[in-house]
Design an enzyme around this catalytic site. Structure first.
Site, PDB file in Angstrom:
ATOM      1  N   GLU A   1       0.574  -1.404   0.326  1.00 37.34           N
ATOM      2  CA  GLU A   1       0.135  -0.124   0.261  1.00 37.34           C
ATOM      3  C   GLU A   1       1.157   0.882   0.031  1.00 37.34           C
ATOM      4  O   GLU A   1       1.645   1.573   0.687  1.00 37.34           O
ATOM      5  CB  GLU A   1      -0.654  -0.299   1.812  1.00 37.34           C
ATOM      6  CG  GLU A   1      -1.636   1.258   1.486  1.00 37.34           C
ATOM      7  CD  GLU A   1      -3.266   1.112   2.263  1.00 37.34           C
ATOM      8  OE1 GLU A   1      -3.627   1.859   2.520  1.00 37.34           O
ATOM      9  OE2 GLU A   1      -2.680   0.521   3.378  1.00 37.34           O
TER      10      GLU A   1
ATOM     11  N   GLU B   1     -12.367   2.624   3.449  1.00 44.18           N
ATOM     12  CA  GLU B   1     -12.338   3.337   4.817  1.00 44.18           C
ATOM     13  C   GLU B   1     -12.055   4.932   4.858  1.00 44.18           C
ATOM     14  O   GLU B   1     -10.854   5.415   4.669  1.00 44.18           O
ATOM     15  CB  GLU B   1     -11.060   2.381   4.043  1.00 44.18           C
ATOM     16  CG  GLU B   1      -9.595   2.549   5.341  1.00 44.18           C
ATOM     17  CD  GLU B   1      -8.241   2.117   5.325  1.00 44.18           C
ATOM     18  OE1 GLU B   1      -7.482   1.259   5.389  1.00 44.18           O
ATOM     19  OE2 GLU B   1      -7.490   2.879   4.113  1.00 44.18           O
TER      20      GLU B   1
END
Length: 285
Positions: A161, A262
């Site tokens: 990520e 998220e």
């Protein structure tokens, strides 16, 4: 962003990140809360920030809560230190944190396998004062190779990520090309091809990157997508990011995976933070 604008959302597969939404509830109550809001899939950061190797009873209790709620676990982070908190991963940090990450690899992979979860996210970790970047990067590659092999053992992908520089100034992967370069290095080292880019549109937008261009360039290497609006990291419609358009571009570029929600619910209960998404678009198909 009114819900009516998300008429094409039924083409997406959404999941709820239970480490940022429904956090007003105890961990074991969150899967059922997501199900009550209409979702059938969830993801999690590593839930036990102080323990990479929690007691079997804790693992079993969370597994039962997920199964009893009737939701699918679609993503799980490896141990990442204090997250939320000052840490951004453990795998590139020499000494005790690297050892904790390694101790966690099989624990996380086995837990994911027990629930049919096919994506494991490995946060890279912050730069450490007094340690050469090259030393951290070599350690990171060693640990990511171990993680990729564990993911492969359970038929899962390993996610890498990119975060954003303003909120994570010590994290070295703060551009899409930097994240994808690590993906490529891991795949070259293992020959497995199961390392994939986690494209978080909020983080990339905070970095000021050209999102349509990144989608075109990197959709084929993307294993998971996460969204939040910018500014504020709130629900779609609370900022100015054209998320529906961006997700449409991802679809056209061939991305058919999960879209993780998220984002922060703001000053309201998490259950009230999904009004942008039609109820019929919440259950994965």
């Amino acid at each position: 962003m009114p819900g009516s604008e998300w008429g094409t959302a039924t083409e997406q597969r959404f999941n709820v990140n239970l480490s940022i939404l429904f956090t007003e509830l105890p961990l074991l109550e969150r899967p059922a809360a997501a199900a009550a809001a209409g979702f059938t899939a969830v993801e999690l950061w590593w839930p036990w920030v102080d323990s990479p190797t929690p007691d079997r009873s804790e693992l079993d209790a969370l597994k039962k809560a997920i199964e009893d709620a009737g939701v699918q676990l679609t993503g799980l982070n490896f141990y990442a230190g204090q997250l939320p908190g000052p840490d951004r991963g453990a795998l590139s940090i020499p000494g005790a944190e690297s050892e904790r990450f390694r101790a966690n690899i099989d624990v996380a992979a086995d837990f994911a396998r027990s629930l049919g979860c096919k994506a494991l996210n490995a946060l890279y970790g912050n730069r450490v004062e007094g340690v050469e970047a090259a030393e951290q990067d070599a350690l990171a590659l060693e640990n990511l190779v171990l993680a990729a092999r564990a993911a492969d053992r359970i038929g899962a992908v390993l996610l890498i990520e990119t975060l954003n520089r303003p909120e994570s100034p010590l994290y070295p992967l703060v551009s899409a090309p930097a994240g994808v370069a690590v993906v490529d290095r891991v795949n070259a080292a293992t020959g497995l091809g199961n390392a994939r880019f986690l494209m978080d549109l909020y983080h990339l937008s905070m970095n000021g990157e050209d999102l349509p261009s990144l989608i075109e360039r990197y959709a084929a290497k993307t294993g998971h997508v996460q969204i939040a609006d910018n500014p504020g990291r709130g629900a779609p419609g609370t900022g100015t990011l054209p998320l529906e358009d961006l997700l449409g571009r991802l679809r056209k570029a061939g991305y058919e995976g999960w879209v993780g929600l998220e984002y922060k619910p703001g000053d309201r209960p998490s259950a009230a933070a999904f009004d942008w998404l039609p109820a019929e678009a919440r259950a994965a198909r």
